[in-house]
Write an enzyme that holds these catalytic residues in place. Structure first.
Site, PDB file in Angstrom:
ATOM      1  N   HIS A   1       0.858  -1.178   0.000  1.00 45.16           N
ATOM      2  CA  HIS A   1       0.000   0.000   0.000  1.00 45.16           C
ATOM      3  C   HIS A   1       0.896   1.230   0.000  1.00 45.16           C
ATOM      4  CE1 HIS A   1      -3.071   2.895   0.982  1.00 45.16           C
ATOM      5  NE2 HIS A   1      -4.000   1.957   0.912  1.00 45.16           N
TER       6      HIS A   1
ATOM      7  N   ARG B   1      -6.574  10.204  -0.134  1.00 40.29           N
ATOM      8  CA  ARG B   1      -6.278  10.750  -1.460  1.00 40.29           C
ATOM      9  C   ARG B   1      -7.561  10.955  -2.264  1.00 40.29           C
ATOM     10  NH1 ARG B   1      -2.772   7.014  -4.404  1.00 40.29           N
ATOM     11  NH2 ARG B   1      -3.141   5.438  -2.818  1.00 40.29           N
TER      12      ARG B   1
END
Length: 533
Positions: A318, A338
């Site tokens: 990740h 994000r």
């Protein structure tokens, strides 16, 4: 909490923020992505992989740490177990108490099977709990399962098994409906419509979330359903070996009580492996976002019994794990940060990639920034880049972070960092086991009769990279299907005499190949204490 050097970098991030607010970094071309991955992604680091010398995948590569376990013998070669003394006798035995195992248990029970869950920690102690950002499903008017398929197929480098990916996307809307009816508290607007957002690699807003507690909320609901149905759950107990009968079909498992050290025999007509991931193997020394028990147990159990692996050489890192503070090093910073508008920037305040690239591309980009380009921010445990979280409040309005990602806010506030006002430092963390045991579209392994696999222990659903939100989806889709299929198959199964001959055959194959690691497998729990061997 930030050092003076970090604060100097923060000033550069703040100075460039307004200019970055009006820009969108360009997306990389396919060729640029390929070059980036080959140069910087951990899956392409050749010296981190070794050849598997025995078994169905002989001659193929896998992470060195996994190969060591595949090349190790069963603890039952020395710890003898009397198979004539059966402690549990069920139709369906489910190994693993996370989202996939619980979903399988609920559907097997619904189908009338006598089902039991065995889990080495507690029910719900699983990577499902760690998932934060959401679950994908194409259930809006401007979307379709076909579009979902294309996003996921491309994001997985066109390597997903079509029959598995097709089932994933086609059954996604019903999975959301099922969870909603069970009581999962999805984010909804005033009219009761699901609120959906983008994720990395998605062309539509199809991410359904429960703030940033999505996995915990789903697991809460599944656990309650299992307990309300009074499905037996044997906790703090590990499956250490599959049992076969003289016909070669799986017939149960040998269980180890993790507290007393006692062995038990569970006889079953069908077995579902739902043991989850491998993050606690710490491949290549990476930190991990995974729960304590994620040690690839199911892969070892299935492989030793003769079930082949698929894409065992690919792991998802990740891109945004915690790089600082050290107390939570490697913890997951959800991709939803994000999705809400936070941009990845280097120590000079420069945006170096599109914020919603796929996870493998984003991870490789961050590694490049911190290594060859020297644009990372130094931390006590390495380096990282900034995730400019104050952008979220500027784009979505004051209060957006507390409303949409409260878990993230509270995690950082515990260490004196207010992500509404200051950016946070991130670096890739070992997150997901892309590869696993190979299954067909019905959930059964390709070689061993009566053995099914669901969840992260499966290889092939996502190809060689997974998009955000498709793991919470696959544990529901394939967990439910495994439970239904296991219950149906159990109605027509006759189990013969129980045997562990396959572990003796495996040991003989290791000896013939001249392999002696001195270890036993499955690992069960990570070895963090220095005195452990």
């Amino acid at each position: 909490m930030f050092t003076p050097e970090m604060m100097e970098s923060v000033k550069k991030v703040e100075a460039t923020r307004e200019a970055r607010m009006g820009m969108e970094p360009r997306r990389m071309t396919a060729e640029e992505k390929d070059q980036l991955l080959k140069a910087y992604h951990p899956d392409y680091k050749e010296n981190a992989f070794e050849e598997i010398k025995i078994g169905p995948n002989k001659g193929e590569k896998a992470p060195a740490e996994l190969v060591n376990l595949l090349h190790s013998n069963s603890r039952l070669l020395t710890d003898k177990v009397d198979l004539s003394k059966v402690d549990y006798d069920v139709d369906v035995l489910i190994i693993g108490g996370g989202g996939a195992g619980s979903s399988a248990a609920i559907e097997a029970h619904e189908a009338g099977a006598n089902v039991m869950i065995v889990t080495k920690l507690r029910i719900g102690d699983a990577n499902t709990m760690m998932a934060e950002g959401g679950i994908q499903a194409a259930d809006k008017e401007n979307d379709s399962p076909v579009q979902h398929y294309l996003d996921a197929f491309g994001g997985g480098h066109f390597a997903a098994r079509p029959e598995l990916l097709r089932r994933l996307v086609m059954e996604a809307p019903d999975a959301i409906k099922w969870l909603n009816e069970l009581g999962v508290m999805f984010d909804k607007d005033a009219e009761g419509n699901m609120i959906t957002t983008h994720g990395g690699g998605t062309s539509r807003k199809r991410m359904h979330a429960c703030k940033d507690y999505s996995g915990a909320e789903i697991m809460r609901t599944l656990r309650d359903e299992v307990l309300n149905r009074q499905i037996p759950v044997v906790e703090f107990t590990s499956a250490v070996e599959l049992i076969k009968d003289e016909k070669g079909q799986v017939a149960g498992a040998v269980l180890l009580n993790m507290e007393t050290g006692d062995y038990m025999v569970a006889k079953a007509k069908t077995v579902v492996i739902a043991t989850g991931g491998a993050g606690r193997m710490h491949y290549q020394g990476f930190p991990t976002s995974n729960h304590y028990g994620a040690t690839a147990d199911g892969l070892i159990l299935g492989y030793r019994a003769g079930a082949p692996l698929l894409y065992q050489d690919t792991i998802q890192y990740h891109p945004t794990g915690v790089a600082f503070p050290s107390q939570i090093f490697g913890a997951l910073v959800t991709e939803k940060v994000r999705s809400l508008g936070a941009m990845l920037v280097n120590k000079d305040g420069e945006a170096f990639m599109h914020p919603l690239e796929t996870r493998d591309v984003a991870a490789a980009s961050i590694i490049r920034e911190c290594s060859d380009r020297g644009k990372g921010v130094d931390t006590p445990l390495g380096s990282g880049v900034w995730l400019d979280t104050p952008m979220i409040e500027k784009l979505g309005g004051e209060g957006t972070i507390e409303k949409r990602i409260p878990a993230m806010l509270r995690m950082y506030m515990n260490y004196g960092i207010d992500m509404r006002k200051l950016p946070i430092l991130v670096y890739p963390t070992l997150h997901y086991q892309n590869g696993g045991l190979e299954i067909g579209g019905d959930g059964f392994t390709k070689v061993i009769d009566n053995l099914l696999v669901a969840g992260e222990a499966v290889g092939g659903i996502h190809g060689r990279n997974r998009l955000m939100g498709n793991s919470l989806l696959d544990i529901i889709v394939f967990g439910r299907n495994a439970g239904k299929a296991a219950a149906a198959k159990a109605k027509n199964i006759e189990i013969g005499a129980l045997t562990l001959k396959h572990i003796e055959d495996y040991a003989a194959e290791l000896e013939k190949a001249g392999i002696a690691t001195g270890d036993v497998s499955p690992l069960l729990l990570p070895k963090y204490a220095r005195h452990e061997r």
